[in-house]
Design a protein around this motif. Structure first.
Motif, PDB file in Angstrom:
ATOM      1  N   LEU A  75      10.955   6.078 -12.002  1.00  0.00           N
ATOM      2  CA  LEU A  75      10.631   6.465 -10.634  1.00  0.00           C
ATOM      3  C   LEU A  75      11.547   5.731  -9.672  1.00  0.00           C
ATOM      4  O   LEU A  75      11.638   4.516  -9.690  1.00  0.00           O
ATOM      5  CB  LEU A  75       9.174   6.116 -10.332  1.00  0.00           C
ATOM      6  CG  LEU A  75       8.150   6.642 -11.332  1.00  0.00           C
ATOM      7  CD1 LEU A  75       6.765   6.210 -10.930  1.00  0.00           C
ATOM      8  CD2 LEU A  75       8.244   8.136 -11.438  1.00  0.00           C
ATOM      9  N   VAL A  78      10.838   8.923  -4.337  1.00  0.00           N
ATOM     10  CA  VAL A  78       9.706   9.809  -4.577  1.00  0.00           C
ATOM     11  C   VAL A  78       9.132  10.359  -3.280  1.00  0.00           C
ATOM     12  O   VAL A  78       9.251   9.749  -2.210  1.00  0.00           O
ATOM     13  CB  VAL A  78       8.580   9.097  -5.370  1.00  0.00           C
ATOM     14  CG1 VAL A  78       9.101   8.529  -6.661  1.00  0.00           C
ATOM     15  CG2 VAL A  78       7.934   8.007  -4.533  1.00  0.00           C
ATOM     16  N   LEU A  80       5.332  12.036  -1.985  1.00  0.00           N
ATOM     17  CA  LEU A  80       3.932  12.086  -2.384  1.00  0.00           C
ATOM     18  C   LEU A  80       3.287  13.382  -1.892  1.00  0.00           C
ATOM     19  O   LEU A  80       3.654  13.922  -0.845  1.00  0.00           O
ATOM     20  CB  LEU A  80       3.170  10.899  -1.802  1.00  0.00           C
ATOM     21  CG  LEU A  80       3.786   9.515  -2.007  1.00  0.00           C
ATOM     22  CD1 LEU A  80       2.908   8.452  -1.357  1.00  0.00           C
ATOM     23  CD2 LEU A  80       3.991   9.219  -3.475  1.00  0.00           C
ATOM     24  N   ALA A 103       3.083   3.645  -6.353  1.00  0.00           N
ATOM     25  CA  ALA A 103       4.456   4.062  -6.633  1.00  0.00           C
ATOM     26  C   ALA A 103       5.427   2.908  -6.438  1.00  0.00           C
ATOM     27  O   ALA A 103       6.362   2.728  -7.228  1.00  0.00           O
ATOM     28  CB  ALA A 103       4.833   5.245  -5.742  1.00  0.00           C
ATOM     29  N   GLU A 104       5.217   2.103  -5.407  1.00  0.00           N
ATOM     30  CA  GLU A 104       6.099   0.967  -5.177  1.00  0.00           C
ATOM     31  C   GLU A 104       5.928  -0.088  -6.259  1.00  0.00           C
ATOM     32  O   GLU A 104       6.889  -0.734  -6.672  1.00  0.00           O
ATOM     33  CB  GLU A 104       5.836   0.378  -3.793  1.00  0.00           C
ATOM     34  CG  GLU A 104       6.312   1.291  -2.674  1.00  0.00           C
ATOM     35  CD  GLU A 104       6.140   0.668  -1.301  1.00  0.00           C
ATOM     36  OE1 GLU A 104       5.371  -0.314  -1.203  1.00  0.00           O
ATOM     37  OE2 GLU A 104       6.762   1.155  -0.351  1.00  0.00           O
ATOM     38  N   SER A 108       9.484   2.261  -7.432  1.00  0.00           N
ATOM     39  CA  SER A 108      10.127   3.383  -6.756  1.00  0.00           C
ATOM     40  C   SER A 108      10.177   3.158  -5.256  1.00  0.00           C
ATOM     41  O   SER A 108       9.529   2.258  -4.714  1.00  0.00           O
ATOM     42  CB  SER A 108       9.390   4.681  -7.061  1.00  0.00           C
ATOM     43  OG  SER A 108       8.077   4.614  -6.535  1.00  0.00           O
ATOM     44  N   VAL A 110       9.313   5.037  -1.801  1.00  0.00           N
ATOM     45  CA  VAL A 110       8.563   6.164  -1.249  1.00  0.00           C
ATOM     46  C   VAL A 110       9.275   6.660   0.006  1.00  0.00           C
ATOM     47  O   VAL A 110       9.474   5.907   0.958  1.00  0.00           O
ATOM     48  CB  VAL A 110       7.114   5.763  -0.931  1.00  0.00           C
ATOM     49  CG1 VAL A 110       6.364   6.937  -0.326  1.00  0.00           C
ATOM     50  CG2 VAL A 110       6.411   5.276  -2.193  1.00  0.00           C
ATOM     51  N   THR A 146      11.669  12.728  -7.657  1.00  0.00           N
ATOM     52  CA  THR A 146      10.336  12.774  -8.275  1.00  0.00           C
ATOM     53  C   THR A 146       9.302  13.133  -7.224  1.00  0.00           C
ATOM     54  O   THR A 146       9.394  12.689  -6.078  1.00  0.00           O
ATOM     55  CB  THR A 146       9.970  11.414  -8.910  1.00  0.00           C
ATOM     56  OG1 THR A 146      10.969  11.026  -9.840  1.00  0.00           O
ATOM     57  CG2 THR A 146       8.636  11.493  -9.636  1.00  0.00           C
ATOM     58  N   ILE A 148       5.089  12.904  -6.771  1.00  0.00           N
ATOM     59  CA  ILE A 148       3.871  12.326  -7.341  1.00  0.00           C
ATOM     60  C   ILE A 148       2.676  12.948  -6.642  1.00  0.00           C
ATOM     61  O   ILE A 148       2.564  12.888  -5.417  1.00  0.00           O
ATOM     62  CB  ILE A 148       3.828  10.798  -7.171  1.00  0.00           C
ATOM     63  CG1 ILE A 148       5.089  10.150  -7.741  1.00  0.00           C
ATOM     64  CG2 ILE A 148       2.597  10.230  -7.864  1.00  0.00           C
ATOM     65  CD1 ILE A 148       5.132   8.647  -7.561  1.00  0.00           C
ATOM     66  N   ASP A 150      -1.422  13.170  -5.938  1.00  0.00           N
ATOM     67  CA  ASP A 150      -2.553  12.248  -5.878  1.00  0.00           C
ATOM     68  C   ASP A 150      -3.771  12.869  -6.548  1.00  0.00           C
ATOM     69  O   ASP A 150      -4.794  13.153  -5.917  1.00  0.00           O
ATOM     70  CB  ASP A 150      -2.866  11.910  -4.421  1.00  0.00           C
ATOM     71  CG  ASP A 150      -3.844  10.757  -4.303  1.00  0.00           C
ATOM     72  OD1 ASP A 150      -4.032  10.037  -5.303  1.00  0.00           O
ATOM     73  OD2 ASP A 150      -4.418  10.578  -3.223  1.00  0.00           O
ATOM     74  N   ARG A 172      -1.179  11.164 -10.707  1.00  0.00           N
ATOM     75  CA  ARG A 172      -1.676   9.807 -10.487  1.00  0.00           C
ATOM     76  C   ARG A 172      -1.928   9.082 -11.810  1.00  0.00           C
ATOM     77  O   ARG A 172      -1.628   7.901 -11.957  1.00  0.00           O
ATOM     78  CB  ARG A 172      -2.961   9.894  -9.657  1.00  0.00           C
ATOM     79  CG  ARG A 172      -3.628   8.571  -9.342  1.00  0.00           C
ATOM     80  CD  ARG A 172      -4.979   8.844  -8.692  1.00  0.00           C
ATOM     81  NE  ARG A 172      -5.705   7.616  -8.400  1.00  0.00           N
ATOM     82  CZ  ARG A 172      -5.652   6.979  -7.254  1.00  0.00           C
ATOM     83  NH1 ARG A 172      -4.889   7.425  -6.289  1.00  0.00           N
ATOM     84  NH2 ARG A 172      -6.372   5.875  -7.065  1.00  0.00           N
ATOM     85  N   LEU A 175       1.275   7.870 -13.384  1.00  0.00           N
ATOM     86  CA  LEU A 175       1.800   6.745 -12.612  1.00  0.00           C
ATOM     87  C   LEU A 175       1.099   5.444 -12.986  1.00  0.00           C
ATOM     88  O   LEU A 175       1.743   4.410 -13.221  1.00  0.00           O
ATOM     89  CB  LEU A 175       1.625   7.041 -11.123  1.00  0.00           C
ATOM     90  CG  LEU A 175       2.039   5.949 -10.134  1.00  0.00           C
ATOM     91  CD1 LEU A 175       3.510   5.627 -10.265  1.00  0.00           C
ATOM     92  CD2 LEU A 175       1.712   6.381  -8.704  1.00  0.00           C
TER      93      LEU A 175
END
Length: 492
Positions: A75, A78, A80, A103-104, A108, A110, A146, A148, A150, A172, A175
């Motif tokens: 990742l 990304v 969301l 994500a962080e 990755s 965001v 990517t 992602i 939720d 999610r 991840l």
């Protein structure tokens, strides 16, 4: 609202994710200023954990998502996507902020995010077809690799959304599994994570055309004819069989590790050592609180799921009684059921405890939601009937009105700060009050050569009166059933 305003709103929403992961500062403590995390002791795992940080701009992802069957998650940049299906808009925004923090934590960057208001997820592409096209435009504009979502995507939803946005799509659950795979260190932790990953992957195997087949008939590609015809096994069937075999082996291994953990736990039970399990939402400060209470030096990081492997440390009450404190894996909203099943042996530290120390992040936008999410997971492992002490942590960062509201809603709670030491004496007293006490009264006369029994009474029981006479030490105390049997011959 214009597209520019929409984008600005989304960026400001995601920019607030850093608020929950505040910077280290110099803060006042009970014995002088405390700088950063000095109270957390030596953390030798930190350098190794930091070495796993990912470097931006080194992506090796393939642009065409149909070129491979399954890839390890990498990742980097990304976008969301979330759904607002119930609750308030603030609940949906908090959920997206949490996804950004996850994500962080996975390494990755965001870039952007969007929320769609729907009664239920679209059965085809999770978000509606129009929103999927808007998501595609954001991916192109931001240069993301990517997306992602939720929520948990079905295999067909993920494939359909990938066909629209033309980049990797994960949900999610994947991840969280990726974060666990990065952070698991012990043999048991790695086995539990691998089991959860394989259970997640099994229904999501896929392939394309003849390249995935081992079945043959007639004159096939290699020129074979006679001897090659008959039943075969497709590549997906082969992979599915191998995964099932591996899952069975991991379950056997984890059962063996569970017996070793049970043995250690039973040895503490045999010594009548009460146990306290520290539970709570991820990044609530459980490890920091353990370090503050015991000086354990457990790894502390300002990110989600920094702790996966439980740590047990010994502590003493003010009157000399010994008990243990166990740090456990953090919980999160909609914790994947694969993880609850795989980490069941670890979560049993909470189910077998005498007292639960429930740590809540008082500075979080929705602390009540965190409390509810933790109690849902505790219900899954049958740990709802255990006495509970709530520690509202991060009082130095929290809003006083929020703290007051939590105290009103949860009378059996203590406001603390693991960083400054605020409220720690009150928390220790609350734990002492909840720990089980010996309840069998004895009055014994112990010869002076049996000082070992006097020591056991002091460490395992509650001494009510003690007198030194010419014949020996006369003790009136409350003790456990086991110690009561040992002292029987010295009763007076």
């Amino acid at each position: 609202m214009t597209n520019t305003q929409n984008k600005t709103s989304r960026r400001s929403l995601l920019a607030e994710r850093a608020a929950a992961l505040g910077e280290e500062t110099t803060l006042p403590g009970p014995d002088g200023p405390v700088v950063g995390w000095d109270t957390d002791g030596d953390q030798f795992d930190r350098e190794e954990r930091e070495a796993l940080r990912r470097v931006a701009g080194l992506s090796t992802e393939l642009e065409d998502v149909t070129e491979v069957e399954y890839r390890q998650l990498r990742l980097e940049r990304v976008v969301l996507a979330g759904l607002w299906t119930e609750g308030t808009s603030l609940d949906a925004e908090n959920s997206l902020r949490e996804l950004a923090a996850l994500a962080e934590t996975a390494g990755s960057q965001v870039l952007d995010g969007l929320i769609q208001r729907r009664d239920k997820p679209d059965p085809a592409t999770y978000v509606g077809s129009g929103k999927a096209q808007e998501l595609r435009d954001i991916v192109i504009a931001e240069g993301a690799d990517t997306v992602i979502c939720d929520g948990e995507l079905g295999p067909s939803q993920r494939r359909a959304l990938e066909d629209v946005v033309k980049v990797k799509v994960i949900d999610r659950t994947a991840l969280i599994l990726d974060i666990f795979a990065q952070h698991a260190k012990s043999r048991e932790g790695r086995a539990q994570v691998e089991l959860a990953q394989l259970q997640y992957l099994l229904p999501r195997l896929r392939g394309w055309g003849d390249s995935m087949s081992r079945q043959a008939g007639g004159r096939v590609a290699g020129g074979e004819g006679i001897g090659s015809r008959g039943p075969g096994e497709t590549k997906i069937e082969l992979d599915r069989r191998r995964i099932n075999t591996r899952i069975a082996k991991l379950r056997r291994d984890i059962r063996g590790m569970k017996s070793a953990r049970d043995t250690k736990r039973s040895s503490r039970r045999a010594g009548n050592v009460p146990s306290v399990a520290i539970v709570g939402y991820t990044n609530a400060g459980k490890s920091s609180l353990l370090n503050r209470l015991t000086g354990a030096g457990v790894l502390v990081q300002n990110q989600l799921f920094a702790t996966l492997d439980p740590t047990v440390r010994r502590a003493e009450t003010s009157d000399g009684r010994t008990y243990t404190l166990a740090d456990t894996v953090g919980f999160v909203r909609a914790l994947p059921h694969q993880l609850v099943e795989a980490f069941r042996s670890t979560l049993e530290e909470a189910a077998e405890a005498d007292v639960l120390l429930h740590v809540v992040d008082g500075s979080h936008p929705d602390p009540e939601g965190q409390i509810s999410a933790v109690r849902e997971v505790l219900a899954d492992v049958d740990a709802t009937d255990i006495p509970e002490v709530i520690a509202v942590n991060k009082a130095d960062l929290a809003d006083p009105e929020t703290l007051a509201q939590l105290r009103r809603n949860h009378p059996h709670s203590v406001v603390v700060s693991a960083r400054t030491g605020l409220g720690i004496p009150e928390l220790l007293q609350a734990l002492e009050d909840e720990l089980p006490r010996p309840d069998l009264r004895v009055e014994v006369l112990l010869p002076y050569e049996r000082g070992d029994l006097v020591s056991r009474i002091h460490s395992e029981g509650e001494v009510l009166a003690e007198q030194h006479t010419a014949e020996g030490t006369r003790v009136h105390a409350k003790v456990s059933q086991d110690l009561h049997g040992v002292l029987g011959e010295f009763a007076v």
